[in-house]
Motif scaffolding. Structure first.
Motif, PDB file in Angstrom:
ATOM      1  N   LEU A 244       0.840  -1.198   0.000  1.00 35.12           N
ATOM      2  CA  LEU A 244       0.000   0.000   0.000  1.00 35.12           C
ATOM      3  C   LEU A 244       0.876   1.250   0.000  1.00 35.12           C
ATOM      4  N   ILE A 245       1.934   1.248   0.818  1.00 32.91           N
ATOM      5  CA  ILE A 245       2.836   2.397   0.868  1.00 32.91           C
ATOM      6  C   ILE A 245       3.519   2.592  -0.486  1.00 32.91           C
ATOM      7  N   LEU A 246       3.943   1.500  -1.105  1.00 34.01           N
ATOM      8  CA  LEU A 246       4.585   1.604  -2.420  1.00 34.01           C
ATOM      9  C   LEU A 246       3.605   2.166  -3.454  1.00 34.01           C
ATOM     10  N   ALA A 247       2.367   1.684  -3.419  1.00 28.78           N
ATOM     11  CA  ALA A 247       1.358   2.202  -4.347  1.00 28.78           C
ATOM     12  C   ALA A 247       1.121   3.693  -4.123  1.00 28.78           C
ATOM     13  N   LEU A 248       1.126   4.120  -2.860  1.00 29.24           N
ATOM     14  CA  LEU A 248       0.943   5.542  -2.571  1.00 29.24           C
ATOM     15  C   LEU A 248       2.104   6.373  -3.114  1.00 29.24           C
ATOM     16  N   LEU A 249       3.313   5.845  -3.034  1.00 33.91           N
ATOM     17  CA  LEU A 249       4.466   6.567  -3.575  1.00 33.91           C
ATOM     18  C   LEU A 249       4.308   6.825  -5.068  1.00 33.91           C
ATOM     19  N   PHE A 250       3.683   5.871  -5.757  1.00 37.21           N
ATOM     20  CA  PHE A 250       3.562   5.970  -7.212  1.00 37.21           C
ATOM     21  C   PHE A 250       2.236   6.567  -7.675  1.00 37.21           C
ATOM     22  N   HIS A 251       1.266   6.694  -6.793  1.00 40.35           N
ATOM     23  CA  HIS A 251      -0.096   6.941  -7.272  1.00 40.35           C
ATOM     24  C   HIS A 251      -0.251   8.253  -8.034  1.00 40.35           C
ATOM     25  N   ASP A 252       0.620   9.233  -7.772  1.00 42.20           N
ATOM     26  CA  ASP A 252       0.508  10.521  -8.452  1.00 42.20           C
ATOM     27  C   ASP A 252       1.741  10.880  -9.270  1.00 42.20           C
ATOM     28  N   LEU A 253       2.637   9.934  -9.488  1.00 40.76           N
ATOM     29  CA  LEU A 253       3.853  10.253 -10.236  1.00 40.76           C
ATOM     30  C   LEU A 253       3.552  10.622 -11.688  1.00 40.76           C
ATOM     31  N   GLY A 254       2.373  10.246 -12.179  1.00 41.60           N
ATOM     32  CA  GLY A 254       2.000  10.596 -13.540  1.00 41.60           C
ATOM     33  C   GLY A 254       1.446  11.999 -13.685  1.00 41.60           C
ATOM     34  N   LYS A 255       1.305  12.721 -12.545  1.00 41.69           N
ATOM     35  CA  LYS A 255       0.808  14.097 -12.611  1.00 41.69           C
ATOM     36  C   LYS A 255       1.764  14.958 -13.439  1.00 41.69           C
ATOM     37  N   GLY A 256       1.205  15.878 -14.167  1.00 48.52           N
ATOM     38  CA  GLY A 256       2.028  16.777 -14.962  1.00 48.52           C
ATOM     39  C   GLY A 256       2.403  16.224 -16.316  1.00 48.52           C
TER      40      GLY A 256
ATOM     41  N   ASP B 133       3.046  -9.611  -6.044  1.00 42.72           N
ATOM     42  CA  ASP B 133       3.133  -8.324  -5.350  1.00 42.72           C
ATOM     43  C   ASP B 133       2.996  -7.178  -6.349  1.00 42.72           C
ATOM     44  N   ALA B 134       3.654  -7.315  -7.493  1.00 40.89           N
ATOM     45  CA  ALA B 134       3.578  -6.277  -8.528  1.00 40.89           C
ATOM     46  C   ALA B 134       2.143  -6.087  -8.999  1.00 40.89           C
ATOM     47  N   ALA B 135       1.423  -7.184  -9.184  1.00 40.33           N
ATOM     48  CA  ALA B 135       0.036  -7.096  -9.645  1.00 40.33           C
ATOM     49  C   ALA B 135      -0.823  -6.328  -8.650  1.00 40.33           C
ATOM     50  N   THR B 136      -0.594  -6.559  -7.358  1.00 41.78           N
ATOM     51  CA  THR B 136      -1.355  -5.850  -6.324  1.00 41.78           C
ATOM     52  C   THR B 136      -1.050  -4.358  -6.351  1.00 41.78           C
ATOM     53  N   VAL B 137       0.230  -4.018  -6.415  1.00 43.69           N
ATOM     54  CA  VAL B 137       0.642  -2.614  -6.420  1.00 43.69           C
ATOM     55  C   VAL B 137       0.085  -1.893  -7.648  1.00 43.69           C
ATOM     56  N   LEU B 138       0.189  -2.521  -8.805  1.00 44.35           N
ATOM     57  CA  LEU B 138      -0.309  -1.898 -10.037  1.00 44.35           C
ATOM     58  C   LEU B 138      -1.828  -1.730 -10.001  1.00 44.35           C
TER      59      LEU B 138
END
Length: 219
Positions: A170-182, A208-213
């Motif tokens: 969940l923490i890893l997903a949060l780190l990436f969740h907005d990296l596509g902004k801009g 694990d990757a499937a869950t994060v994605l």
């Protein structure tokens, strides 16, 4: 009160080890010269911070910042692998560690995608902060929920305790969740694309990757 504070600080000082000294609730490097030769030392430092909830001294952050170019080159060739991310993101005070890593620039060195959202302003209902700060606050909010003792937040604490072995995802997903902004397009889709690159270079397990994605895609 002074006596209690002194006793607390003495107790925290016992966290010191052969690499790090805790003094007045701050972490210092015992041998700063090791930063020249030991590229993994900053990673161990922030594991220490996240494990014990003690912030690095400004002096410590400045010492790391002085070596950022070398670290960026090293981690570009040999990025921290999935096991390190899993162990680090599972630690109880990872929000504090990430905030300090942002301050000294190490987060961008080990996660180059982070540079896309540094100081990025997005004017919408959800973002009261710059995107990098928004992301850090979400991680800190998870930590707050995990320790909630009463009110509606208590049910989240129970869920987080039940799934504590998977919370790092969940923490890893949060780190990436907005990296596509801009990016100018669909930011969820772009965030997933960036996360796929991360998964590949770090060797994250397929399940694990499937869950994060999934979490990133569905925000």
């Amino acid at each position: 009160e002074r006596s209690m504070l002194a006793n607390f600080r003495n107790w925290r000082a016992r966290l010191s080890n052969s690499e790090f000294t805790v003094s007045r609730d701050l972490v210092f490097l015992r041998n700063p010269g090791e930063l020249e030769v030991d590229q993994a030392l900053p990673l161990r430092l922030f594991e220490f911070v996240a494990r014990h909830n003690v912030a690095p001294a400004r002096q410590t952050e400045r010492r790391i910042a002085a070596h950022l170019l070398r670290y960026a080159q090293t981690y570009a060739d040999k990025p921290p692998q999935a096991r390190w991310w899993r162990d680090f993101l599972a630690l109880p005070a990872v929000g504090l560690a990430l905030r300090s890593m942002r301050a000294c620039g190490l987060l961008t060195a080990i996660l180059p995608e982070w540079e896309r959202i540094e100081h990025l302003v997005v004017r919408d209902f959800y973002h009261h902060y710059t995107v990098d700060e928004h992301t850090t606050v979400t991680v800190e909010s998870i930590e707050d929920l995990a320790t909630a003792k009463d009110g509606i937040a208590k049910r989240f604490a129970a869920l987080l305790e039940e799934s504590r072995n998977e919370r790092w995802m969940l923490i890893l997903a949060l780190l990436f969740h907005d990296l596509g902004k801009g990016s100018g397009g669909n930011h969820e889709r772009e965030s997933v694309r960036l996360a796929r690159d991360f998964v590949k270079r770090t060797g994250l397990a397929e399940t694990d990757a499937a869950t994060v994605l999934f979490l990133i895609e569905h925000h």
